[in-house]
Design an enzyme around this catalytic site. Sequence first.
Site, PDB file in Angstrom:
ATOM      1  CD  GLU A   1      19.819   7.042  26.292  1.00  0.00           C
ATOM      2  OE1 GLU A   1      20.687   6.164  26.157  1.00  0.00           O
ATOM      3  OE2 GLU A   1      20.063   8.190  26.691  1.00  0.00           O
TER       4      GLU A   1
HETATM    5  C1  LIG Z   1      15.528  14.913  20.895  1.00  0.00           C
HETATM    6  C2  LIG Z   1      16.789  14.121  20.896  1.00  0.00           C
HETATM    7  C3  LIG Z   1      17.521  14.013  22.070  1.00  0.00           C
HETATM    8  C4  LIG Z   1      18.715  13.287  22.083  1.00  0.00           C
HETATM    9  N1  LIG Z   1      19.481  13.273  23.226  1.00  0.00           N
HETATM   10  C5  LIG Z   1      20.751  12.784  23.154  1.00  0.00           C
HETATM   11  C6  LIG Z   1      21.670  12.957  24.238  1.00  0.00           C
HETATM   12  O1  LIG Z   1      21.325  13.500  25.289  1.00  0.00           O
HETATM   13  N2  LIG Z   1      22.936  12.503  24.082  1.00  0.00           N
HETATM   14  C7  LIG Z   1      23.373  11.906  22.944  1.00  0.00           C
HETATM   15  O2  LIG Z   1      24.532  11.529  22.858  1.00  0.00           O
HETATM   16  N3  LIG Z   1      22.530  11.708  21.896  1.00  0.00           N
HETATM   17  C8  LIG Z   1      21.244  12.148  21.968  1.00  0.00           C
HETATM   18  N4  LIG Z   1      20.395  11.985  20.896  1.00  0.00           N
HETATM   19  C9  LIG Z   1      20.859  11.273  19.722  1.00  0.00           C
HETATM   20  C10 LIG Z   1      20.174   9.928  19.535  1.00  0.00           C
HETATM   21  O3  LIG Z   1      20.618   9.018  20.500  1.00  0.00           O
HETATM   22  C11 LIG Z   1      20.428   9.479  18.094  1.00  0.00           C
HETATM   23  O4  LIG Z   1      19.615  10.297  17.279  1.00  0.00           O
HETATM   24  C12 LIG Z   1      20.115   8.023  17.875  1.00  0.00           C
HETATM   25  O5  LIG Z   1      21.055   7.228  18.545  1.00  0.00           O
HETATM   26  C13 LIG Z   1      20.106   7.641  16.405  1.00  0.00           C
HETATM   27  O6  LIG Z   1      21.247   8.100  15.743  1.00  0.00           O
HETATM   28  P1  LIG Z   1      21.073   8.932  14.368  1.00  0.00           P
HETATM   29  O7  LIG Z   1      20.105  10.026  14.627  1.00  0.00           O
HETATM   30  O8  LIG Z   1      22.398   9.298  13.867  1.00  0.00           O
HETATM   31  O9  LIG Z   1      20.373   7.926  13.387  1.00  0.00           O
HETATM   32  P2  LIG Z   1      21.129   6.836  12.483  1.00  0.00           P
HETATM   33  O10 LIG Z   1      22.119   6.103  13.296  1.00  0.00           O
HETATM   34  O11 LIG Z   1      21.605   7.506  11.237  1.00  0.00           O
HETATM   35  O12 LIG Z   1      19.938   5.848  12.141  1.00  0.00           O
HETATM   36  C14 LIG Z   1      19.011   6.087  11.072  1.00  0.00           C
HETATM   37  C15 LIG Z   1      18.192   4.814  10.847  1.00  0.00           C
HETATM   38  O13 LIG Z   1      19.083   3.714  10.503  1.00  0.00           O
HETATM   39  C16 LIG Z   1      18.870   2.630  11.383  1.00  0.00           C
HETATM   40  N5  LIG Z   1      20.145   1.973  11.693  1.00  0.00           N
HETATM   41  C17 LIG Z   1      21.340   2.550  11.946  1.00  0.00           C
HETATM   42  N6  LIG Z   1      22.253   1.618  12.260  1.00  0.00           N
HETATM   43  C18 LIG Z   1      21.622   0.423  12.224  1.00  0.00           C
HETATM   44  C19 LIG Z   1      22.009  -0.921  12.470  1.00  0.00           C
HETATM   45  N7  LIG Z   1      23.263  -1.238  12.852  1.00  0.00           N
HETATM   46  N8  LIG Z   1      21.081  -1.918  12.340  1.00  0.00           N
HETATM   47  C20 LIG Z   1      19.815  -1.610  11.962  1.00  0.00           C
HETATM   48  N9  LIG Z   1      19.389  -0.357  11.720  1.00  0.00           N
HETATM   49  C21 LIG Z   1      20.267   0.644  11.856  1.00  0.00           C
HETATM   50  C22 LIG Z   1      18.262   3.229  12.639  1.00  0.00           C
HETATM   51  O14 LIG Z   1      17.508   2.276  13.362  1.00  0.00           O
HETATM   52  C23 LIG Z   1      17.420   4.360  12.084  1.00  0.00           C
HETATM   53  O15 LIG Z   1      16.170   3.859  11.691  1.00  0.00           O
HETATM   54  C24 LIG Z   1      19.161  12.652  20.893  1.00  0.00           C
HETATM   55  C25 LIG Z   1      18.410  12.748  19.719  1.00  0.00           C
HETATM   56  C26 LIG Z   1      17.255  13.483  19.704  1.00  0.00           C
HETATM   57  C27 LIG Z   1      16.506  13.623  18.399  1.00  0.00           C
END
Ligand SMILES: Cc1cc2nc3c(=O)[nH]c(=O)nc-3n(C[C@H](O)[C@H](O)[C@H](O)COP(=O)(O)OP(=O)(O)OC[C@H]3O[C@@H](n4cnc5c(N)ncnc54)[C@H](O)[C@@H]3O)c2cc1C
Length: 594
Positions: free
Chosen positions: A438
């Site tokens: 989220e």
């Molecule tokens: C168990 C689990 C359940 C989930 N459930 C759902 C679901 O039901 N539906 C759904 O759609 N998604 C779901 N997700 C996805 C989740 O919302 C994403 O993992 C999350 O939004 C982060 O995206 P990412 O994993 O691609 O990380 P990234 O976006 O690659 O981020 C990696 C790091 O970079 C940082 N970062 C990235 N962009 C910025 C920025 N602009 N400014 C500062 N820092 C930044 C982040 O804070 C983080 O530390 C789930 C994930 C997990 C692991």
Amino acid sequence: MTYAAPVKDIAFVLNHVVGLADLSKLEGFEDATPDLVAAILEESAKFTADVLAPLNRIGDQQGSQWKDGEVTTPDGWKDAYQQFIENGWGSLAFPPEFGGQGLPMTVAAAVQEMWHSANMSFGLCPLLTQGAVDAIEHHASDELKQRYLPKMVEGVWPGTMNLTEPQAGSDLAAVRSKAVPAGDHYLISGQKIYITYGEHDLTDNIIHLVLARLPDAPEGVKGISLFIVPKFLVNDDGSLGERNDVKCVSIEHKLGIHASPTCVMSYGDNDGAVGYLVGKEHHGLAYMFTMMNQARHAVGVEGYGIAERAYQHALSYARDRKQGKTLLGKSEDDQGIVNHPDVRRILMTMRSTIEAMRGLGLECAAAFDRGRRHPDEAVRERMLRRGELLTPLVKGWSTEMGVELCSLGVQVHGGMGFIEETGAAQYLRDARITPIYEGTTAIQANDLIGRKMARDDGKGLNELMVDMRSTLEALKTLQHADFQAIANRLEPSITAAETATTWLLAQNDASLPAAVSVEFLMMQGRLAGGWMLARSALAAGGLKQSADADLAYLEARIIMARYYAERILPLVESAATIITESAQSTVALDSVHL
Ligand SMILES: Cc1cc2nc3c(=O)[nH]c(=O)nc-3n(C[C@H](O)[C@H](O)[C@H](O)COP(=O)(O)OP(=O)(O)OC[C@H]3O[C@@H](n4cnc5c(N)ncnc54)[C@H](O)[C@@H]3O)c2cc1C
């Protein structure tokens, strides 16, 4: 491994801090009287202790299992979910028009804390459904609402939220899933990852909300649309029709929440999954924000819910475990490690911070309730601004602290905390996801600074500071040492936060606020939590005057607020120093080629 919902603490905040009696005077909330809410809390406490909590360990050990596109939940899950919907637990705050109970969000949030304490993996299914219902209720056509909402509100068809794709995590502008118009519907194709409860055996249908792009859509966030994609199509008479072209191709193996299936979903491998547009084309992200704001608050509630469970577990262990002669034990028989001052420090930190977070979570929900229902338009506007401002604090701060407190819970257990049998480790593993999904904490901080503060030049935050200062004045009028001590720490904290806010709003180079944004969010969360505890102490002080007062309980609330003020609030001042003095050097780290 037992759990007993802290009904008395929750009811105290509802009745004496956030003003439940006033909320129940708002139009539509007349049923939410303190008596009725007390009965709901008691029933929810029973359900979560007797049904959900005993499944928490089984869920962790068995996990949900994937085979040939089907997902099987752990033993007992299906029966528990059936009881959950039969008792109407999922529909508390939903509109009566679609079968909901129309209670304030504040009451629903109080109940939801118990789900997440008892069994966070289980609580995620209704958490996502709630967000999906909100998005449909606010933005879909009447026809779609009539077709889907009654069953979703009942919980018979849970909802999911399909945003993330391999290249689109925090940055949803990168979403690539496609939606091609086909008569009265669209054909959806693409892959979504990490979809919570994307597939399971709890119900006979699942309603997916999916972000996708039309062929002619503009690039970026302005080209994203939102679709309802049911697992099984729904006939005009409401019966289930054909299986849609969507399947779960695998589930993830994770650090925690093993029972909550995290699914890789494939849409349109054959002819395209039938999807129905919610609202207007290209407005999907704005609609999804309705769902996300709701879900973000709910994840914040998860943060302190899981910490409460870790606290109860740690406290019980600390009372039983004997190790060395304690400094605070009053007799030979009273030598549990709880009587070592440092163990007491840990437990007090856990308890006071949980109470601060709970206060803030419920204050935020009450602001939304007033923002939606108050008769005075100016109050509605102000309260909506307040609810929106507090949402990233509830989500970001409460989840980060949730992890920290669950880790402290492990510490209280010593070596046994690191061993899976005690269960303390599970809370820490489960809690770790909450600052990630989220929107990560950094994304919450960007929301706080880039949206919630920038859009009104800090007006909402200034209003909050004014309210904090009036609490401070009330504390100062009381001569009692505890209130003076709280005021002595609250005052410099408010001043420090104001200085940091002024600095932040004055920056022209966006990279400087971004370098300290998480620090800023955590600082504001800590301060707002301290403000809630100060209000709780004031309420307890007032109640102490009544003839039938539970003096020991009220005194404990005041001591808890003082402990937090003296041990946690000073971190606000150090954070303000970091914010105003370290942004430049953080950005300069670029030159060291990380
Ligand atoms: C168990 C689990 C359940 C989930 N459930 C759902 C679901 O039901 N539906 C759904 O759609 N998604 C779901 N997700 C996805 C989740 O919302 C994403 O993992 C999350 O939004 C982060 O995206 P990412 O994993 O691609 O990380 P990234 O976006 O690659 O981020 C990696 C790091 O970079 C940082 N970062 C990235 N962009 C910025 C920025 N602009 N400014 C500062 N820092 C930044 C982040 O804070 C983080 O530390 C789930 C994930 C997990 C692991």
